[in-house]
Enzyme design. Structure first.
Site, PDB file in Angstrom:
ATOM      1  N   ASP A 173      -0.849  -9.028  -5.641  1.00 33.94           N
ATOM      2  CA  ASP A 173       0.126  -9.648  -4.738  1.00 33.94           C
ATOM      3  C   ASP A 173      -0.119  -9.262  -3.278  1.00 33.94           C
ATOM      4  OD1 ASP A 173       2.880 -10.994  -4.485  1.00 33.94           O
ATOM      5  OD2 ASP A 173       3.253  -9.060  -3.522  1.00 33.94           O
ATOM      6  N   ASP A 229       6.271 -19.273  -6.613  1.00 39.63           N
ATOM      7  CA  ASP A 229       6.590 -19.350  -5.178  1.00 39.63           C
ATOM      8  C   ASP A 229       6.567 -20.782  -4.652  1.00 39.63           C
ATOM      9  OD1 ASP A 229       6.986 -16.660  -4.679  1.00 39.63           O
ATOM     10  OD2 ASP A 229       4.888 -16.264  -4.190  1.00 39.63           O
ATOM     11  N   ASP A 241       1.251  -8.197 -12.813  1.00 41.37           N
ATOM     12  CA  ASP A 241       1.337  -8.403 -11.370  1.00 41.37           C
ATOM     13  C   ASP A 241       1.222  -7.040 -10.688  1.00 41.37           C
ATOM     14  OD1 ASP A 241       1.934  -9.951  -8.995  1.00 41.37           O
ATOM     15  OD2 ASP A 241       3.025 -11.293 -10.339  1.00 41.37           O
ATOM     16  N   GLU A 254      -4.048 -12.744  -4.569  1.00 40.86           N
ATOM     17  CA  GLU A 254      -3.209 -13.657  -3.802  1.00 40.86           C
ATOM     18  C   GLU A 254      -3.611 -13.424  -2.342  1.00 40.86           C
ATOM     19  OE1 GLU A 254       1.442 -14.815  -2.934  1.00 40.86           O
ATOM     20  OE2 GLU A 254       0.860 -12.718  -2.947  1.00 40.86           O
TER      21      GLU A 254
END
Length: 561
Positions: free
Chosen positions: A201, A334, A99, A258
């Protein structure tokens, strides 16, 4: 250099390490726990693992607040454990994706600590600080987790720092070239270690509107969502282009953005053949069940399967129009569990429906992502007080709902349905008290709807959800179907009932037909003439005649010509 798209055959599994497997009995999952289950993942058809953040962090936002980009948080293990994981995965022909969180750091990061300690420090310019003439906050922007995007610097009245998310997540100043170079060096350090790529992210937030101006409020708190001034802003292209050239391109890395809210007109830049990323997640229908994704405390929407269909096929068409690929997802860390979210009637929240939802998304063009526990049909839990929640976003939304006049009962109902904690409960390996996750009480309470929903019970059962996921992976790698599932065009079948999602994948004269009934009533479907042989169904007896198929509630079927 363009992408070679070597990654288009992958099947990717997201591990939320904190909740995957605890090996040292502290109630928190760890890296040796991931190594322990590599054979299980390999057997499931997984070729790549995406690890949610494992960096050193105070864990205010569960690791998305990073205090040191080049250290492993001790609760997950050591850098030696990480190197062991890379080696163990490589021995099994599996790759590791990490990530990448470079929109913000933790307020405990050395850079931010130095910036706070000295207002003349060069690190002040690594973040966004503003001193106002009148001492008030610089503008009326609202953070995504609620409240102002500005927090006053301790001991410096009238000076504030900026954060899109929580106050403990100060925003990095991407306008500063020196900061950007530090980030690129860090990324390349991990790539040299052998990481295959990155899930990137909150990447659409890197550029802000530099006028920092207030705009009319969108709620009675007098604030306006930061999304309007700090997401997908003009000028972000230069940052993303440089990021790609300085890092990803040098290693032919896989990158999954993302990228909430990317306008259709920008898709070629993001995921075209020379786009910034290999793919972006298709989040088009991820928040279909709430009226407003940024203020989900306002409660549920009244969506239908017809709405879901329209969103799904529109998104796929947009992606295909720019010769792009998507990361196809049902769940992530999430989001609530898909079975609880997309199957509103609890009576139908069974393994059958879990397999129907799997069929719906897995065979779309793009790369399938599986979130831990999705493959066994894990469901949402129900908590009875707000004190039982860990997730910062859930607690904020609960408080906002109360301020808006909702009762505690109403607010709790909304939070139970949408909380990110739903996906973060420990992985269910067996039917023991702590589900084989740990011998110690876990950091987050176990799910409370888990009868027979675990790996040990499901593996020997050929009709289980986990074995269905295995079958789908086998189909994807089967020489007879591989090319069409990877490169075939997507065609929506229109003349079907509203609750039926129907599509075909076409390549040359080969056709695969996928039908899913996401309703609570039996539906009749007239079969296209090129759909005759069943290769996969979710184990419900179906009445299939020459041209007609009766689909019971929550059933799915895949046919070939």
């Amino acid at each position: 250099m363009g992408h070679t798209r070597w990654w288009k055959d992958e099947v990717i599994y997201q591990v939320y390490p904190r909740s995957f497997q605890d090996t040292n009995d502290d109630g928190i999952g760890d890296l040796p726990g991931v190594i322990q289950h590599l054979d299980y993942l390999k057997n499931l058809g997984i070729t790549m693992i995406w690890l949610s953040p494992i960096y050193k962090s105070p864990m205010v936002d569960m690791g998305y607040d990073i205090a040191d980009y080049q250290a492993i948080d001790p609760q997950f293990g050591t850098m030696d454990d990480f190197d062991d994981l890379l080696d163990a995965a490589k021995q099994r022909n599996m790759k590791i994706v990490m990530d990448l969180v470079v929109n913000h750091t933790s307020d405990q990061h050395e850079w931010f600590q130095k910036a706070l300690a000295d207002k003349n420090s060069p690190y002040r310019d690594y973040y966004i600080f503003k001193k106002t003439v009148d001492g008030n906050v610089p503008n009326n922007w609202r953070a995504i987790f609620g409240g102002s995007t500005w927090t006053e610097v301790p001991g410096e009245p009238g000076t504030y720092y900026f954060h899109t998310f929580a106050p403990q997540q100060p925003e990095l100043n991407w306008e500063n070239p020196k900061l950007r170079q530090e980030i690129y060096q860090m990324i390349n350090w991990w790539m040299e270690k052998g990481v295959a790529g990155w899930r990137v992210d909150a990447i659409t937030h890197l550029k802000k509107d530099l006028d920092w101006a207030s705009i009319p409020a969108d709620a009675d708190d007098g604030l306006v969502s930061v999304v309007k001034k700090g997401q997908n802003r003009p000028g972000i292209d230069a940052f993303l282009d440089e990021l790609k050239c300085e890092t990803f391109d040098k290693y032919d890395a896989i990158t999954i953005g993302e990228a909430y809210g990317v306008p259709e007109s920008d898709l070629p830049n993001y995921i075209g053949p020379d786009g910034y990323f290999s793919m972006i997640f298709d989040f088009s229908y991820m928040n279909i069940e709430v009226a407003d994704v940024n203020e989900w405390y306002l409660g549920p929407s009244s969506w239908t399967t017809k709405d879901l269909k329209a969103i799904l096929f529109k998104s796929q068409a947009d992606i295909s129009a720019v010769d792009g690929r998507s990361g196809n997802v049902l769940e992530n860390h999430d989001q609530p569990r898909a079975l609880s979210k997309l199957v509103p009637n609890a009576k139908y929240q069974t393994g059958t429906a879990a397999k129907a939802l799997a069929t719906m998304y897995y065979f779309l063009p793009g790369v399938p992502f599986i979130y831990q526990g999705q493959e066994i049909g894990m469901k949402n839990f129900e908590r009875h007080t707000i004190q039982e929640f860990n997730d910062v976003s859930s607690i904020n939304n609960y408080e906002m709902a109360l301020k808006k006049g909702y009762s505690e009962k109403e607010a709790l109902k909304t939070v139970n349905a949408k909380s990110r904690d739903n996906a973060r409960t420990p992985m269910q390996w067996d039917s023991t008290k702590y589900a084989g996750f740990s011998k110690h009480e876990p950091w987050l309470e176990m799910g409370n709807d888990r009868s027979c929903i675990n790996v040990v019970d499901e593996l020997p059962d050929s009709h289980s959800v986990v074995n269905f996921y295995k079958q789908m992976a086998e189909m994807r790698s089967d020489d007879r179907y591989h090319d069409i599932l990877i490169d075939g065009a997507l065609v929506e079948l229109q003349n079907v009932p509203d609750d039926v999602i129907a599509y075909q994948r076409k390549l040359g004269n080969q056709i695969i037909t996928v039908l899913i009934n996401l309703g609570t009533h039996e539906e009749n479907v007239t079969l296209p003439e090129m759909a005759r042989r069943v290769i996969l169904n979710n184990n419900v007896p179906m009445n299939l005649t020459d041209s007609n198929l009766v689909l019971p509630p929550y059933t799915s079927i895949v046919l070939v010509s």
